[in-house]
Design a protein around this motif. Structure first.
Motif, PDB file in Angstrom:
ATOM      1  N   VAL A  36       0.941  -1.209  -0.005  1.00 29.84           N
ATOM      2  CA  VAL A  36      -0.045   0.032  -0.004  1.00 29.84           C
ATOM      3  C   VAL A  36       1.073   1.194   0.005  1.00 29.84           C
ATOM      4  N   ALA A  37       0.657   2.102  -0.765  1.00 28.62           N
ATOM      5  CA  ALA A  37       1.333   3.473  -0.767  1.00 28.62           C
ATOM      6  C   ALA A  37       0.990   4.344   0.320  1.00 28.62           C
ATOM      7  N   VAL A  38       2.049   4.906   1.039  1.00 29.04           N
ATOM      8  CA  VAL A  38       1.545   5.493   2.477  1.00 29.04           C
ATOM      9  C   VAL A  38       2.474   7.069   2.268  1.00 29.04           C
ATOM     10  N   THR A  39       1.649   7.704   3.042  1.00 30.90           N
ATOM     11  CA  THR A  39       2.317   8.887   3.512  1.00 30.90           C
ATOM     12  C   THR A  39       2.145   9.234   4.834  1.00 30.90           C
ATOM     13  N   VAL A  40       3.345   9.518   5.627  1.00 30.07           N
ATOM     14  CA  VAL A  40       3.192   9.815   6.987  1.00 30.07           C
ATOM     15  C   VAL A  40       3.410  11.321   6.997  1.00 30.07           C
ATOM     16  N   LEU A  41       2.511  11.757   7.897  1.00 28.38           N
ATOM     17  CA  LEU A  41       2.379  13.299   8.020  1.00 28.38           C
ATOM     18  C   LEU A  41       2.976  13.410   9.825  1.00 28.38           C
ATOM     19  N   GLU A  42       3.949  14.187   9.903  1.00 29.49           N
ATOM     20  CA  GLU A  42       4.386  14.455  11.401  1.00 29.49           C
ATOM     21  C   GLU A  42       4.655  15.946  11.480  1.00 29.49           C
ATOM     22  N   ALA A  43       3.962  16.339  12.535  1.00 32.28           N
ATOM     23  CA  ALA A  43       4.027  17.685  13.197  1.00 32.28           C
ATOM     24  C   ALA A  43       5.412  18.313  13.311  1.00 32.28           C
ATOM     25  N   GLY A  44       6.266  17.269  13.984  1.00 26.66           N
ATOM     26  CA  GLY A  44       7.478  17.801  14.164  1.00 26.66           C
ATOM     27  C   GLY A  44       8.580  18.023  13.126  1.00 26.66           C
ATOM     28  N   THR A  45       9.609  18.514  13.392  1.00 27.56           N
ATOM     29  CA  THR A  45      10.685  18.536  12.303  1.00 27.56           C
ATOM     30  C   THR A  45      11.612  17.558  12.140  1.00 27.56           C
ATOM     31  N   SER A  46      11.560  16.420  13.124  1.00 26.64           N
ATOM     32  CA  SER A  46      12.042  15.375  13.329  1.00 26.64           C
ATOM     33  C   SER A  46      11.571  14.251  14.087  1.00 26.64           C
ATOM     34  N   LEU A  47      11.850  13.105  14.252  1.00 25.35           N
ATOM     35  CA  LEU A  47      11.412  11.895  15.180  1.00 25.35           C
ATOM     36  C   LEU A  47      11.735  12.780  16.511  1.00 25.35           C
ATOM     37  N   ALA A  48      10.559  12.377  17.364  1.00 31.44           N
ATOM     38  CA  ALA A  48      10.646  13.136  18.724  1.00 31.44           C
ATOM     39  C   ALA A  48      11.840  12.198  19.422  1.00 31.44           C
TER      40      ALA A  48
END
Length: 405
Positions: A36-48
């Motif tokens: 499945v094609a996936v897009t992850v949307l993360e509010a932060g500028t990097s991993l927490a």
């Protein structure tokens, strides 16, 4: 896979995932591995980098093994084969050995490791998988859906479109708020203070196991070993400013030593400390048309027993697998996804929340008769292998996922 600050979806994106924590990245990896094609949307500028959760239970390790990341977690974590209950003054009361589960799981132990050490492994596992993208700096602030897909509005005014949305954007989920989903439950009367110590607590508290639940009618606590620190979780009365409570922390730690008969010594070195409020809440439903809620976006509970992150990862695997079948148009997949969402909500209500709340009640029991009953029950459980195995099947979360005998 691409990982950047742009909000554009992966080519032909079928599923959007809100949140790049352990739950969101697990869901993305499950979906991507299913084609499945996936897009992850993360509010932060990097991993927490923040790591409240630090315990991985056996069935979670099984799932992470299927996703190809468990070896990396084991290399970074600490294997804890036992946990114990202690009296604050007299020491160990009962100790349970997860080796009793060796016929039930290939991982008869807990792994103690900060969640911030898992997320890079999950992100790396997405590398090389086609039609997969992680967009940082993409804060979700609105959601619209129709019969063909979901449109996510970002804080910068742009929008992203996908066939479905899986929300793993935390306890303050913007997706849940945008949908107007009720999040009923309770708030605990005390805050939890968590301190990471640069100390070897085994030198001060004889017989200390890597995980210890300390019973006391006045000030119960939890002690957890991680690869880098010992963590102390202390209940803290409401109504006192955070800075005042943090200033009192050295005295509270000193009392822990003296109560256990360790005597006075140099103050324990505190690497980090924080206070937070604890809730027990479950969303009214985990599926809302083309939108699914997972992890803290769907349910929150107190951390006693380490079930929050683990149940969220279970959500991600089970709902992600069912959603992949829907995307691929498999017969009966829509009904199966409905059942999976209902099952995960039932688990949050009747298993995870109930078990975590029972742990809280047991640690803080005040009535002397009730405390004696709790201690007698713990000792009887630890002394009987069959009874101990049944208790471990519950506390390890195996019983929440499959029938056990």
């Amino acid at each position: 896979m691409t990982a950047d600050a742009g909000p554009a979806p992966a080519p032909g994106a079928s599923v959007l995932v809100a949140g790049a924590g352990p739950v969101g990245l697990t869901a993305a990896l499950v979906l991507a591995r299913a084609g499945v094609a996936v897009t992850v949307l993360e509010a932060g500028t990097s991993l927490a980098a923040e790591s409240r959760a630090s315990t991985f239970h056996p069935p979670t390790l099984e799932m992470l093994a299927e996703l190809g990341v468990v070896d990396g977690l084991l290399a970074r974590g600490l294997v804890a084969r036992t946990f114990q209950y202690r009296d604050r003054h007299s020491g160990p009361v009962a100790e349970l050995d997860l080796a009793l589960l060796r016929a039930d799981t290939p991982y008869p132990y807990r792994v103690q490791c900060e969640q911030s050490k898992l997320t890079p492994l999950l992100l790396r596992a997405l590398t090389g998988l086609p039609h997969t993208r992680v967009a940082f700096g993409a804060r979700v602030c609105g959601v619209r859906q129709d019969g063909h897909g979901v449109t996510v509005e970002l804080a910068d005014g742009r929008t992203v479109r996908g066939g479905h949305l899986l929300a793993a954007d935390g306890a303050h989920s913007a997706v849940r708020h945008a949908l107007g989903v009720a999040f009923a439950g309770m708030t605990y009367p005390e805050r939890f203070l968590v301190a990471s110590l640069d100390e070897d607590l085994t030198a001060h508290l004889p017989g200390l196991a890597p995980i210890a639940y300390v019973l006391d009618p006045d000030e119960w606590l939890v002690l957890l070993r991680t690869p880098d620190h010992w963590r102390v979780l202390l209940p803290t009365a409401d109504g006192v400013p955070d800075d005042v409570e943090l200033a009192r922390l050295p005295d509270r730690l000193a009392r822990l030593r003296t109560d256990a008969g360790a005597g006075a010594s140099a103050p324990w070195r505190v690497a980090h400390a924080s206070l937070y409020r604890v809730h027990q809440r479950v969303a009214a439903a985990f599926r809302h048309g083309r939108v699914l809620l997972c992890g803290d976006a769907a349910h929150v509970n107190n951390p006693l027993g380490g079930m929050g992150m683990n149940s969220g990862i279970h959500d991600a695997v089970l709902l992600g697998t069912a959603l992949a079948a829907v995307v691929h148009g498999e017969p009966g997949a829509e009904a199966a996804l409905d059942r999976a969402a209902a099952d995960r909500r039932a688990c949050a209500l009747t298993y995870v929340g109930a078990q975590a709340h029972r742990n809280w009640e047991r640690l803080r029991a005040r009535d002397p008769r009730l405390r004696a009953e709790v201690v007698a029950d713990l000792r009887a459980t630890a002394a009987d292998p069959a009874r101990a195995r049944r208790a471990l099947l519950r506390s390890s979360m195996i019983a929440s996922l499959r029938p056990v005998s």
